[in-house]
Design an enzyme around this catalytic site. Structure first.
Site, PDB file in Angstrom:
ATOM      1  N   ASN A 202       0.872  -1.534   0.005  1.00  0.00           N
ATOM      2  CA  ASN A 202       0.409  -0.334   0.171  1.00  0.00           C
ATOM      3  C   ASN A 202       0.825   1.133  -0.092  1.00  0.00           C
ATOM      4  OD1 ASN A 202      -2.736   1.045   0.537  1.00  0.00           O
ATOM      5  ND2 ASN A 202      -1.958   1.764   2.320  1.00  0.00           N
TER       6      ASN A 202
ATOM      7  N   TYR B  98       0.794  10.050   4.646  1.00  0.00           N
ATOM      8  CA  TYR B  98       0.592  10.436   5.513  1.00  0.00           C
ATOM      9  C   TYR B  98       1.440  10.922   6.418  1.00  0.00           C
ATOM     10  CZ  TYR B  98      -1.420   5.636   5.109  1.00  0.00           C
ATOM     11  OH  TYR B  98      -2.244   4.769   4.277  1.00  0.00           O
ATOM     12  N   ARG B  99       1.304  12.580   7.013  1.00  0.00           N
ATOM     13  CA  ARG B  99       2.297  13.058   7.429  1.00  0.00           C
ATOM     14  C   ARG B  99       2.864  12.541   8.795  1.00  0.00           C
ATOM     15  NH1 ARG B  99      -2.691  16.627  10.389  1.00  0.00           N
ATOM     16  NH2 ARG B  99      -2.046  15.470  12.546  1.00  0.00           N
TER      17      ARG B  99
ATOM     18  N   TRP C  57      -0.677   7.717  10.187  1.00  0.00           N
ATOM     19  CA  TRP C  57      -1.524   7.203   9.644  1.00  0.00           C
ATOM     20  C   TRP C  57      -2.938   6.809  10.492  1.00  0.00           C
ATOM     21  CZ3 TRP C  57       2.671   3.043   8.625  1.00  0.00           C
ATOM     22  CH2 TRP C  57       2.928   2.362   9.592  1.00  0.00           C
TER      23      TRP C  57
ATOM     24  N   GLU D 168      -2.024   0.888  -4.954  1.00  0.00           N
ATOM     25  CA  GLU D 168      -1.427   2.038  -5.281  1.00  0.00           C
ATOM     26  C   GLU D 168      -0.176   2.740  -6.516  1.00  0.00           C
ATOM     27  OE1 GLU D 168      -2.144   1.870  -2.875  1.00  0.00           O
ATOM     28  OE2 GLU D 168      -3.373   3.680  -2.170  1.00  0.00           O
TER      29      GLU D 168
ATOM     30  N   ASP E 243      -4.350  22.324  10.068  1.00  0.00           N
ATOM     31  CA  ASP E 243      -4.772  21.293   9.033  1.00  0.00           C
ATOM     32  C   ASP E 243      -5.379  22.073   8.584  1.00  0.00           C
ATOM     33  OD1 ASP E 243      -4.693  18.335   8.294  1.00  0.00           O
ATOM     34  OD2 ASP E 243      -4.256  18.075   9.556  1.00  0.00           O
TER      35      ASP E 243
HETATM   36  C1  LIG Z   1      -1.873  16.550   1.823  1.00  0.00           C
HETATM   37  C2  LIG Z   1      -2.586  15.175   2.112  1.00  0.00           C
HETATM   38  C3  LIG Z   1      -1.972  15.254   3.674  1.00  0.00           C
HETATM   39  C4  LIG Z   1      -2.716  14.165   4.151  1.00  0.00           C
HETATM   40  N1  LIG Z   1      -2.229  13.519   5.442  1.00  0.00           N
HETATM   41  C5  LIG Z   1      -3.123  12.442   5.879  1.00  0.00           C
HETATM   42  C6  LIG Z   1      -2.855  11.869   7.136  1.00  0.00           C
HETATM   43  O1  LIG Z   1      -1.300  13.012   8.055  1.00  0.00           O
HETATM   44  N2  LIG Z   1      -2.989  10.998   7.874  1.00  0.00           N
HETATM   45  C7  LIG Z   1      -3.242  10.192   7.231  1.00  0.00           C
HETATM   46  O2  LIG Z   1      -4.354   9.555   7.782  1.00  0.00           O
HETATM   47  N3  LIG Z   1      -4.580  10.972   5.873  1.00  0.00           N
HETATM   48  C8  LIG Z   1      -3.790  11.731   4.981  1.00  0.00           C
HETATM   49  N4  LIG Z   1      -4.184  12.651   4.397  1.00  0.00           N
HETATM   50  C9  LIG Z   1      -5.031  11.550   3.218  1.00  0.00           C
HETATM   51  C10 LIG Z   1      -4.549  10.042   3.258  1.00  0.00           C
HETATM   52  O3  LIG Z   1      -3.674  10.157   1.535  1.00  0.00           O
HETATM   53  C11 LIG Z   1      -5.561   9.433   1.934  1.00  0.00           C
HETATM   54  O4  LIG Z   1      -7.199   9.494   2.435  1.00  0.00           O
HETATM   55  C12 LIG Z   1      -5.568   7.991   1.198  1.00  0.00           C
HETATM   56  O5  LIG Z   1      -6.878   7.836   0.337  1.00  0.00           O
HETATM   57  C13 LIG Z   1      -4.883   7.231   2.312  1.00  0.00           C
HETATM   58  O6  LIG Z   1      -5.016   5.758   1.243  1.00  0.00           O
HETATM   59  P1  LIG Z   1      -5.060   4.461   2.292  1.00  0.00           P
HETATM   60  O7  LIG Z   1      -6.166   4.210   1.859  1.00  0.00           O
HETATM   61  O8  LIG Z   1      -4.246   3.769   0.928  1.00  0.00           O
HETATM   62  O9  LIG Z   1      -4.508   4.784   3.502  1.00  0.00           O
HETATM   63  C14 LIG Z   1      -3.705  12.844   3.400  1.00  0.00           C
HETATM   64  C15 LIG Z   1      -3.738  13.798   1.865  1.00  0.00           C
HETATM   65  C16 LIG Z   1      -3.526  14.828   1.167  1.00  0.00           C
HETATM   66  C17 LIG Z   1      -3.178  15.481  -0.078  1.00  0.00           C
HETATM   67 MN   LIG Z   2      -4.617   2.719  -0.253  1.00  0.00          MN
END
Ligand SMILES: Cc1cc2nc3c(=O)[nH]c(=O)nc-3n(C[C@H](O)[C@H](O)[C@H](O)COP(=O)(O)O)c2cc1C
Ligand SMILES: [Mn+2]
Length: 528
Positions: A175, A179-180, A193, A275, A324
């Site tokens: 995956n 996640y910041r 996450w 992805e 945020d």
């Molecule tokens: C700039 C940016 C920062 C993000 N930061 C976070 C974060 O810190 N934690 C989080 O859970 N999702 C964050 N997201 C949202 C996730 O990237 C998004 O939900 C993504 O679909 C997660 O992928 P996954 O489904 O594979 O877990 C962020 C999105 C963006 C555009």
């Molecule tokens: Mn995913």
């Protein structure tokens, strides 16, 4: 042709007049964020917001340039996905979904080009790549990166655009999620996450497996909180009372990838869709991967910077607050800690980042692209859906306006429930459902019609469920209420027996009459 790496993308942006280089020294602490925020909110002469992408060539305290706002306009989003309109991506998805079983040899032959195209989506592992130009296992320091502190009350510096790669210990599937990561010191960072994301589920899978195999660590406040946060929410008492098992979970982080990979890490795809495959579909060329040095994971070969490392299963640390995309600070909470074991990077690496804050900012344009691309996928499960709009100020998860072709009583509420059960759309705090004749992209029309059409007590539907971790108003973290507004025209079969008035529209012949005189009249009246 697809951009092969961040550098080709930067060159493409520059060629199109979509990138500005800034040579003046600027501080990654607050200053870059303030400049970028002003650029994001600026308007050009056509009224478009977003300004250009920015390459800060001289960030204070680091000799690595900072790229920001790369996705920060509709045009750049189209360029990143190499389409003239975002709906074209949706059209391509639809084309693949429409495939019917071939009826004979000719049908099969006709399918060949499509199959050949599909072959390009799958990533391929290559023996080496630019990201291996420098490999450091010992002299690694996160402090060498020009990581931004974005807002005054942020708990520190945050890596804001990382592609975080993990592997499902059960299925072996990879995956990539964005996640910041809050930089704690030279070799550790937060791993933010949120519990409903795929990285967090991989972590819980690791916890379950480790708990089955080994001895738990002694109870501690943070450990029991971790159980609560990461494990109990998955429904099982799989963990022994009072402690977390020891163990490590491997994690890799790619910084500065080609735009389709970065974008793929944010799209709310189903958990099992990798992805790298999404990026391959978007760029119509396989993503090239290389194996990591110290962990069993693969990263994009052309990444500017790769951080390899692990998360201890029994370690959590306070992360945040962080300014945020809600326009408010998300509150501090406990999250796992990422330990760097190795850094690999290209010669003269570029650090790609973003800021979030009060909209509109860069992420608004990414969100709009997601909205357009996901419409055909949402229609698979909600076929009556005509259009959707996630207004930027609704920050994606606070407000979704949808129009439907209504064919039976109660259908608007069925649609709300379908949305609340659809992947990350579960977080939607307020859903407004209107009839197909309402243009959901026109907020004025929506306001007029929705407020005219509702009897609030009758038409508002409340429900309880999971909330986005960033929501600061819900009664509990991650759990709260949502609201749906059924603003469709009510039918007698729904118990509404009063007459429903017609919308005011001028008749065609009068319109034509005035049209014929309008040019002269408008000039006389001084209106356009
Ligand atoms: C700039 C940016 C920062 C993000 N930061 C976070 C974060 O810190 N934690 C989080 O859970 N999702 C964050 N997201 C949202 C996730 O990237 C998004 O939900 C993504 O679909 C997660 O992928 P996954 O489904 O594979 O877990 C962020 C999105 C963006 C555009
Ligand atoms: Mn995913």
């Amino acid at each position: 042709m697809a951009y092969n790496d961040l550098r080709e993308w930067i060159a493409g942006l520059e060629h199109a007049g979509e990138l500005k280089r800034i040579k003046t020294e600027v501080d990654p602490i607050l200053e870059i964020a303030e400049i970028t925020d002003r650029v994001s909110k600026s308007r050009d002469k056509n009224g478009n917001t977003g300004g250009p992408a920015l390459l800060f060539e001289n960030p204070k305290g680091a000799d690595i340039p900072v790229l920001i706002n790369q996705f920060g306009s509709e045009r750049r989003m189209r360029m990143a996905l190499e389409v003239d309109a975002l709906d074209q991506v949706a059209d391509r998805i639809r084309q693949f979904m429409d495939v019917k079983s071939p009826q004979g040899f000719l049908d099969k032959v006709k399918m060949l080009p499509m199959l050949a195209e599909m072959g390009k989506f799958f990533p391929k592992t290559v023996s080496t790549g630019p990201c291996k130009e420098n490999i450091h296992k010992d002299r690694v320091s996160l402090n060498q990166l020009p990581v931004l502190k974005c807002w005054p009350q942020d708990a520190g510096r945050f890596i804001t655009l990382p592609c975080v790669i993990t592997r499902d210990p059960k299925t072996g599937k990879r995956n990539v999620g964005m996640y910041r990561m809050q930089v704690f010191d030279e070799r550790t960072a937060g791993m933010h996450w949120q519990r409903q994301k795929v990285g967090a589920e991989h972590y819980r899978e690791m916890l379950r497996a480790a708990a089955r195999a080994g001895t738990p660590v002694p109870p501690s406040a943070s450990a029991s909180l971790a159980v609560d946060m990461m494990a109990r929410s998955s429904g099982g008492s799989v963990l022994p009372e009072g402690g977390l098992p020891k163990g490590k979970m491997e994690v890799a982080v790619a910084l500065g990838t080609d735009p389709t990979i970065t974008f793929s890490a944010i799209v709310p795809a189903p958990p099992d869709v990798e992805e790298y495959l999404i990026a391959g579909f978007l760029r119509q060329k396989p993503v090239e991967l290389v194996k990591c040095e110290t962990v069993d994971l693969e990263v994009p070969a052309s990444s500017e910077i790769v951080l390899e490392g692990y998360v201890n299963l029994d370690e959590l640390r306070t992360e945040g607050p962080f300014g945020d995309h809600t326009g408010f600070y998300s509150l501090a909470d406990l999250y796992p800690v990422f330990h760097v074991t190795c850094a690999t990077y290209r010669n003269n690496p570029i650090y790609a980042t973003t800021i979030v804050g009060k909209p509109p900012q860069e992420d608004a344009h990414m969100g709009k692209a997601v909205e357009r691309i996901f419409l055909p996928l949402m229609k698979l499960t909600i076929p009556e859906l005509a259009d959707i709009n996630l207004p930027v100020e609704g920050i994606f998860h606070n407000l979704m306006i949808v129009s439907i072709r209504k064919s039976y009583p109660g259908q608007a509420r069925k649609v709300m429930n379908a949305i609340w059960s659809l992947g990350q759309a579960m977080f939607t705090k307020c859903i407004i459902v209107v009839d197909e004749d309402v243009n959901v992209q026109d907020i004025r029309e929506v306001t007029l019609k929705v407020l005219n059409h509702i009897d609030p007590e009758r038409d508002i539907q409340f429900t309880l469920g999971p909330m986005d971790s960033l929501d600061h108003a819900s009664r509990l973290p991650n759990y709260g209420s949502k609201m749906g507004v059924d603003a469709t025209r009510k039918w007698s079969s729904e118990g509404f027996t009063r007459p429903w008035p017609d919308e005011i529209l001028m008749d065609a012949s009068t319109k034509a009459l005035v049209d014929s005189k309008w040019k002269a009249l408008a000039k006389e009246l001084g209106i356009e």
